[in-house]
Motif scaffolding. Sequence first.
Motif, PDB file in Angstrom:
ATOM      1  N   SER A   1       0.612  -1.206  -0.009  1.00  0.00           N
ATOM      2  CA  SER A   1      -0.182   0.016  -0.043  1.00  0.00           C
ATOM      3  C   SER A   1       0.996   1.252  -0.220  1.00  0.00           C
ATOM      4  O   SER A   1       2.046   1.162   0.488  1.00  0.00           O
ATOM      5  CB  SER A   1      -0.849  -0.147   1.170  1.00  0.00           C
ATOM      6  N   VAL A   2       0.067   2.413  -0.157  1.00  0.00           N
ATOM      7  CA  VAL A   2       0.884   3.641  -0.258  1.00  0.00           C
ATOM      8  C   VAL A   2      -0.211   4.527   0.381  1.00  0.00           C
ATOM      9  O   VAL A   2      -1.418   4.434   0.165  1.00  0.00           O
ATOM     10  CB  VAL A   2       1.375   4.162  -1.728  1.00  0.00           C
ATOM     11  N   THR A   3       0.314   5.437   1.199  1.00  0.00           N
ATOM     12  CA  THR A   3      -0.367   6.707   1.573  1.00  0.00           C
ATOM     13  C   THR A   3      -0.296   7.956   1.028  1.00  0.00           C
ATOM     14  O   THR A   3       0.940   8.465   0.849  1.00  0.00           O
ATOM     15  CB  THR A   3      -0.194   6.934   3.026  1.00  0.00           C
ATOM     16  N   ILE A   4      -1.310   8.517   0.523  1.00  0.00           N
ATOM     17  CA  ILE A   4      -1.392   9.568  -0.233  1.00  0.00           C
ATOM     18  C   ILE A   4      -1.935  10.802   0.591  1.00  0.00           C
ATOM     19  O   ILE A   4      -3.214  10.819   0.761  1.00  0.00           O
ATOM     20  CB  ILE A   4      -1.982   9.389  -1.793  1.00  0.00           C
ATOM     21  N   LYS A   5      -0.985  11.667   0.796  1.00  0.00           N
ATOM     22  CA  LYS A   5      -1.532  12.856   1.608  1.00  0.00           C
ATOM     23  C   LYS A   5      -2.592  13.679   0.949  1.00  0.00           C
ATOM     24  O   LYS A   5      -2.869  13.670  -0.432  1.00  0.00           O
ATOM     25  CB  LYS A   5      -0.491  13.877   2.176  1.00  0.00           C
ATOM     26  N   ARG A   6      -3.693  14.336   1.317  1.00  0.00           N
ATOM     27  CA  ARG A   6      -4.465  15.146   0.766  1.00  0.00           C
ATOM     28  C   ARG A   6      -3.627  16.398  -0.096  1.00  0.00           C
ATOM     29  O   ARG A   6      -2.822  16.892   0.461  1.00  0.00           O
ATOM     30  CB  ARG A   6      -5.160  15.973   1.912  1.00  0.00           C
ATOM     31  N   GLY A   7      -4.179  16.257  -1.107  1.00  0.00           N
ATOM     32  CA  GLY A   7      -3.573  17.420  -2.241  1.00  0.00           C
ATOM     33  C   GLY A   7      -2.169  16.944  -3.003  1.00  0.00           C
ATOM     34  O   GLY A   7      -1.615  17.332  -3.863  1.00  0.00           O
ATOM     35  N   TYR A   8      -1.783  15.397  -2.490  1.00  0.00           N
ATOM     36  CA  TYR A   8      -0.632  14.735  -3.333  1.00  0.00           C
ATOM     37  C   TYR A   8      -1.194  13.995  -4.433  1.00  0.00           C
ATOM     38  O   TYR A   8      -2.396  13.643  -4.401  1.00  0.00           O
ATOM     39  CB  TYR A   8       0.196  14.207  -2.466  1.00  0.00           C
ATOM     40  N   GLN A   9      -0.291  13.699  -5.295  1.00  0.00           N
ATOM     41  CA  GLN A   9      -0.630  12.808  -6.643  1.00  0.00           C
ATOM     42  C   GLN A   9       0.534  12.087  -6.918  1.00  0.00           C
ATOM     43  O   GLN A   9       1.805  12.346  -6.494  1.00  0.00           O
ATOM     44  CB  GLN A   9      -1.158  13.769  -7.495  1.00  0.00           C
ATOM     45  N   PHE A  10       0.416  11.048  -7.812  1.00  0.00           N
ATOM     46  CA  PHE A  10       1.352  10.368  -8.778  1.00  0.00           C
ATOM     47  C   PHE A  10       0.866  10.787  -9.972  1.00  0.00           C
ATOM     48  O   PHE A  10      -0.118  10.569 -10.529  1.00  0.00           O
ATOM     49  CB  PHE A  10       1.000   8.985  -8.329  1.00  0.00           C
ATOM     50  N   HIS A  11       1.766  11.443 -10.783  1.00  0.00           N
ATOM     51  CA  HIS A  11       1.809  11.756 -12.273  1.00  0.00           C
ATOM     52  C   HIS A  11       1.897  10.270 -13.015  1.00  0.00           C
ATOM     53  O   HIS A  11       1.221  10.234 -14.189  1.00  0.00           O
ATOM     54  CB  HIS A  11       2.839  12.694 -12.628  1.00  0.00           C
ATOM     55  N   ASP A  12       2.636   9.359 -12.389  1.00  0.00           N
ATOM     56  CA  ASP A  12       2.782   8.234 -13.253  1.00  0.00           C
ATOM     57  C   ASP A  12       3.032   7.401 -12.107  1.00  0.00           C
ATOM     58  O   ASP A  12       4.029   7.312 -11.182  1.00  0.00           O
ATOM     59  CB  ASP A  12       4.033   8.310 -14.195  1.00  0.00           C
ATOM     60  N   THR A  13       2.086   6.271 -12.034  1.00  0.00           N
ATOM     61  CA  THR A  13       2.357   5.161 -10.839  1.00  0.00           C
ATOM     62  C   THR A  13       3.188   4.086 -11.376  1.00  0.00           C
ATOM     63  O   THR A  13       3.168   2.977 -10.754  1.00  0.00           O
ATOM     64  CB  THR A  13       0.733   4.541 -10.580  1.00  0.00           C
ATOM     65  N   LYS A  14       4.002   4.195 -12.322  1.00  0.00           N
ATOM     66  CA  LYS A  14       4.729   2.980 -13.047  1.00  0.00           C
ATOM     67  C   LYS A  14       5.769   2.353 -11.767  1.00  0.00           C
ATOM     68  O   LYS A  14       5.961   1.493 -11.882  1.00  0.00           O
ATOM     69  CB  LYS A  14       5.546   3.679 -14.102  1.00  0.00           C
ATOM     70  N   ASN A  15       6.484   3.470 -11.285  1.00  0.00           N
ATOM     71  CA  ASN A  15       7.216   3.003 -10.201  1.00  0.00           C
ATOM     72  C   ASN A  15       6.826   2.875  -8.879  1.00  0.00           C
ATOM     73  O   ASN A  15       7.660   3.068  -7.829  1.00  0.00           O
ATOM     74  CB  ASN A  15       8.501   3.939 -10.240  1.00  0.00           C
ATOM     75  N   SER A  16       5.704   2.844  -8.678  1.00  0.00           N
ATOM     76  CA  SER A  16       5.007   2.742  -7.188  1.00  0.00           C
ATOM     77  C   SER A  16       4.363   1.283  -7.078  1.00  0.00           C
ATOM     78  O   SER A  16       4.050   0.566  -7.961  1.00  0.00           O
ATOM     79  CB  SER A  16       3.930   3.982  -7.117  1.00  0.00           C
ATOM     80  N   VAL A  17       3.838   1.150  -5.779  1.00  0.00           N
ATOM     81  CA  VAL A  17       3.267  -0.078  -5.544  1.00  0.00           C
ATOM     82  C   VAL A  17       1.622  -0.061  -6.553  1.00  0.00           C
ATOM     83  O   VAL A  17       1.126  -1.481  -6.666  1.00  0.00           O
ATOM     84  CB  VAL A  17       2.824  -0.209  -3.944  1.00  0.00           C
ATOM     85  N   LEU A  18       1.298   0.843  -6.970  1.00  0.00           N
ATOM     86  CA  LEU A  18       0.212   0.881  -7.876  1.00  0.00           C
ATOM     87  C   LEU A  18       0.544   0.820  -9.287  1.00  0.00           C
ATOM     88  O   LEU A  18      -0.612   0.973 -10.084  1.00  0.00           O
ATOM     89  CB  LEU A  18      -0.552   2.042  -7.641  1.00  0.00           C
ATOM     90  N   ARG A  19       1.631   0.293  -9.521  1.00  0.00           N
ATOM     91  CA  ARG A  19       1.988   0.104 -10.897  1.00  0.00           C
ATOM     92  C   ARG A  19       1.017  -0.778 -11.768  1.00  0.00           C
ATOM     93  O   ARG A  19       0.833  -0.749 -12.951  1.00  0.00           O
ATOM     94  CB  ARG A  19       3.565  -0.311 -11.311  1.00  0.00           C
ATOM     95  N   ASN A  20       0.426  -1.582 -11.193  1.00  0.00           N
ATOM     96  CA  ASN A  20      -0.643  -2.479 -11.649  1.00  0.00           C
ATOM     97  C   ASN A  20      -1.915  -2.359 -11.349  1.00  0.00           C
ATOM     98  O   ASN A  20      -2.994  -3.194 -11.748  1.00  0.00           O
ATOM     99  CB  ASN A  20      -0.283  -4.054 -11.247  1.00  0.00           C
ATOM    100  N   GLY A  21      -2.108  -1.027 -11.015  1.00  0.00           N
ATOM    101  CA  GLY A  21      -3.667  -0.441 -10.691  1.00  0.00           C
ATOM    102  C   GLY A  21      -3.777  -0.557  -9.037  1.00  0.00           C
ATOM    103  O   GLY A  21      -2.889  -0.953  -8.308  1.00  0.00           O
TER     104      GLY A  21
END
Length: 122
Positions: free
Chosen positions: A95-115
């Motif tokens: 998992s990843v915690t995303i603070k309010r107002g924050y974002q990932f421009h590209d999830t490719k290198n994150s735990v969400l790379r597969n959705g």
Amino acid sequence: MKFRKGIATAAATLVVAGGAAVGTTGTAQAAKSDCPKGYLCSWSTTHFKGKPGKVSGNNANLRKYHKFATSRSIYNNGKSCSVKVWAGTGMSGKSVTIKRGYQFHDTKNSVLRNGAGSNRWC
């Protein structure tokens, strides 16, 4: 004289068409603004291009929503807190915690790379 008028008309048409294309591109780039306050939004493309999928509240299965199952960019436009997003459904996996107002421009290198699979606020 008619020939010159035709060329001028064609040139003006190209200028107008070019301006319209620039306007369309600007709108696509500003798609992050399509995420309403209080929502977690996900796009199937990088850099928030196109229309987002939107959810509020906790969700045990984000995979049933195409824009989350194929997430390539994600934005927390929550009202007051962070959102934890898991790769798996039922709040499982990494998992990843995303603070309010924050974002990932590209999830490719994150735990969400597969959705994104599930989420929980605060």
